[in-house]
Design a protein around this motif. Structure first.
Motif, mmCIF file in Angstrom:
data_model
loop_
_atom_site.group_PDB
_atom_site.id
_atom_site.type_symbol
_atom_site.label_atom_id
_atom_site.label_comp_id
_atom_site.label_asym_id
_atom_site.label_seq_id
_atom_site.Cartn_x
_atom_site.Cartn_y
_atom_site.Cartn_z
ATOM 1 N N ILE A 126 0.834 -1.199 0.000
ATOM 2 C CA ILE A 126 0.000 0.000 0.000
ATOM 3 C C ILE A 126 0.868 1.247 0.000
ATOM 4 O O ILE A 126 1.784 1.376 0.805
ATOM 5 C CB ILE A 126 -0.959 -0.013 1.215
ATOM 6 N N TYR A 131 -7.119 2.315 0.884
ATOM 7 C CA TYR A 131 -6.855 1.155 0.052
ATOM 8 C C TYR A 131 -8.024 0.212 0.262
ATOM 9 O O TYR A 131 -8.328 -0.161 1.392
ATOM 10 C CB TYR A 131 -5.546 0.481 0.461
ATOM 11 N N THR A 144 -9.514 -3.882 -6.632
ATOM 12 C CA THR A 144 -8.793 -3.059 -5.664
ATOM 13 C C THR A 144 -8.832 -1.602 -6.109
ATOM 14 O O THR A 144 -8.740 -1.315 -7.307
ATOM 15 C CB THR A 144 -7.318 -3.510 -5.561
ATOM 16 N N GLU A 146 -6.992 2.137 -4.860
ATOM 17 C CA GLU A 146 -5.993 2.714 -3.973
ATOM 18 C C GLU A 146 -5.963 4.219 -4.134
ATOM 19 O O GLU A 146 -5.962 4.741 -5.250
ATOM 20 C CB GLU A 146 -4.611 2.141 -4.263
#
Length: 161
Positions: A126, A131, A144, A146
């Motif tokens: 990360i 996240y 995902t 981020e």
């Protein structure tokens, strides 16, 4: 000449394999261990069967605060999922965050700290908050996000599994 080519070839080979590792670990949920705001330990083995959303955040991150507000306003997108909110920050900060957003009122939300182990942060590599890693009911990684992302895109992804 060949003495220069071999080290260069090895360097390129190692660099390519290192960069290809960025997706490693995202197939399964991180083997997290955290302390909940009530002081009890909670880990990945305690997750109930079903979809899971893991959110790594910092309570003092404005993007994390704004996303949490928006997520709670659109609660239906996570009402049938487990939301695990993990940070490295102090318990004092997490308790304030939990109180500010009334997170204790949502039984499917677990919030806690992994402390300075940084296991989750290292597992996912990360770099920015929040996240968000999404896993379907069979534990398969779905998507995902981020850093600061359009909420509509995140909510659309959350609705889709």
């Amino acid at each position: 000449m060949s003495k220069k080519i071999i080290p260069l070839f090895l360097f390129i080979l190692l660099s390519v394999s290192a960069f290809s590792q960025t997706g490693v670990g995202t197939k399964k949920i991180a083997p997290f261990q955290m302390t909940l705001t009530n002081g009890k330990p909670y880990n990945f083995a305690q997750l109930m069967p079903g979809p899971v959303v893991l959110m790594y955040f910092s309570p003092d991150c404005e993007h994390c605060q704004d996303f949490t507000k928006a997520l709670l306003k659109n609660y239906t997108v996570i009402s049938n999922k487990q939301l695990v909110m993990i940070t490295f920050q102090s318990m004092e900060m997490i308790k304030k965050f939990e109180k500010d957003y009334n997170l204790a009122a949502y039984p499917n939300i677990k919030i806690g700290t992994e402390g300075t182990s940084y296991l989750v942060q290292k597992y996912y590599q990360i770099r920015s908050f929040p996240y968000i890693a999404m896993y379907d009911k069979s534990g398969k990684h779905v998507r995902t996000f981020e850093g600061e992302q359009p909420y509509t895109e995140i909510f659309k992804a959350l609705k889709s599994f």
